[in-house]
Design a protein around this motif. Structure first.
Motif, PDB file in Angstrom:
ATOM      1  N   TYR A  81     -36.697  15.306 -11.703  1.00  0.00           N
ATOM      2  CA  TYR A  81     -35.896  16.464 -12.106  1.00  0.00           C
ATOM      3  C   TYR A  81     -34.785  15.980 -13.024  1.00  0.00           C
ATOM      4  O   TYR A  81     -34.565  14.782 -13.176  1.00  0.00           O
ATOM      5  CB  TYR A  81     -35.284  17.144 -10.870  1.00  0.00           C
ATOM      6  CG  TYR A  81     -34.243  16.279 -10.199  1.00  0.00           C
ATOM      7  CD1 TYR A  81     -32.894  16.512 -10.406  1.00  0.00           C
ATOM      8  CD2 TYR A  81     -34.604  15.198  -9.420  1.00  0.00           C
ATOM      9  CE1 TYR A  81     -31.940  15.692  -9.829  1.00  0.00           C
ATOM     10  CE2 TYR A  81     -33.669  14.381  -8.845  1.00  0.00           C
ATOM     11  CZ  TYR A  81     -32.333  14.623  -9.056  1.00  0.00           C
ATOM     12  OH  TYR A  81     -31.397  13.814  -8.496  1.00  0.00           O
ATOM     13  N   ALA A 131     -34.538  22.353  -6.434  1.00  0.00           N
ATOM     14  CA  ALA A 131     -35.849  21.705  -6.425  1.00  0.00           C
ATOM     15  C   ALA A 131     -36.166  20.973  -5.134  1.00  0.00           C
ATOM     16  O   ALA A 131     -37.314  20.640  -4.864  1.00  0.00           O
ATOM     17  CB  ALA A 131     -35.923  20.707  -7.582  1.00  0.00           C
ATOM     18  N   HIS A 157     -39.775  19.223 -11.362  1.00  0.00           N
ATOM     19  CA  HIS A 157     -39.151  20.546 -11.314  1.00  0.00           C
ATOM     20  C   HIS A 157     -38.600  20.887 -12.687  1.00  0.00           C
ATOM     21  O   HIS A 157     -37.734  20.204 -13.214  1.00  0.00           O
ATOM     22  CB  HIS A 157     -38.019  20.574 -10.291  1.00  0.00           C
ATOM     23  CG  HIS A 157     -37.343  21.899 -10.243  1.00  0.00           C
ATOM     24  ND1 HIS A 157     -36.152  22.134 -10.862  1.00  0.00           N
ATOM     25  CD2 HIS A 157     -37.720  23.072  -9.684  1.00  0.00           C
ATOM     26  CE1 HIS A 157     -35.807  23.392 -10.681  1.00  0.00           C
ATOM     27  NE2 HIS A 157     -36.746  23.978  -9.965  1.00  0.00           N
ATOM     28  N   ASN A 186     -29.556  21.792  -9.848  1.00  0.00           N
ATOM     29  CA  ASN A 186     -30.971  21.529 -10.132  1.00  0.00           C
ATOM     30  C   ASN A 186     -31.660  20.831  -8.970  1.00  0.00           C
ATOM     31  O   ASN A 186     -32.776  21.178  -8.598  1.00  0.00           O
ATOM     32  CB  ASN A 186     -31.125  20.692 -11.402  1.00  0.00           C
ATOM     33  CG  ASN A 186     -30.978  21.507 -12.647  1.00  0.00           C
ATOM     34  OD1 ASN A 186     -30.800  22.723 -12.605  1.00  0.00           O
ATOM     35  ND2 ASN A 186     -31.038  20.855 -13.793  1.00  0.00           N
ATOM     36  N   ASP A 235     -36.786  23.925 -14.701  1.00  0.00           N
ATOM     37  CA  ASP A 235     -36.081  25.189 -14.513  1.00  0.00           C
ATOM     38  C   ASP A 235     -36.361  26.079 -15.727  1.00  0.00           C
ATOM     39  O   ASP A 235     -35.556  26.175 -16.647  1.00  0.00           O
ATOM     40  CB  ASP A 235     -34.577  24.943 -14.351  1.00  0.00           C
ATOM     41  CG  ASP A 235     -33.840  26.183 -13.887  1.00  0.00           C
ATOM     42  OD1 ASP A 235     -34.502  27.124 -13.405  1.00  0.00           O
ATOM     43  OD2 ASP A 235     -32.609  26.213 -14.005  1.00  0.00           O
TER      44      ASP A 235
END
Length: 136
Positions: free
Chosen positions: A4, A31, A69, A27, A71
């Motif tokens: 991430y 995640a 992950h 974040n 976004d």
């Protein structure tokens, strides 16, 4: 292993790790699941530990199922994946008319995500036994 981007760390979220409070960025908070995450598994302030673990990263990613992950809106990503699939199906020959300018914009939006500009992404992506993208 979870891959991430840290994102902006202006607001931190508190989680509990082994009974201890631990602050993470939005974040990571969004995640996070039951994954090995470098920000939690490594003491980021201990330069010696970080250096030792960096040497092991290839080995870790070779045996790990890597979760990435991003976004980003699912609709944008589905459009981009469909466009890339269409291009690959044609073996990069003739440009498929089904790949619209909007589709190309979606492809650009996906690959402009911060995750793709990190140096480590090459290792995480290339050597991973399995890579799974999570969106949104």
């Amino acid at each position: 292993a979870l891959s991430y981007t840290w994102g902006k760390s202006t607001r931190l979220y508190r989680i509990i790790v082994d009974g201890h409070n631990f602050d993470v960025t939005y974040n990571l908070f969004k995640a996070l699941g039951d994954y090995a995450v470098d920000a939690i598994c490594l003491d980021q302030l201990n330069l010696r530990e970080r250096a030792e673990q960096v040497l092991r990263m290839r080995q870790i990613y070779e045996t790990a199922m890597v979760y990435v992950h991003l976004d980003i809106e699912v609709e944008v990503t589905v459009t981009a994946v469909n466009a890339l699939h269409s291009i690959a199906k044609n073996r990069f020959g003739k440009l498929d008319p089904a790949v619209s300018p909007e589709s190309w914009l979606s492809v650009c939006e996906v690959f402009s995500q911060p995750w793709f500009i990190r140096v480590w992404v090459i290792q995480e992506f290339v050597v991973a036994q399995c890579l799974v993208l999570f969106l949104g």
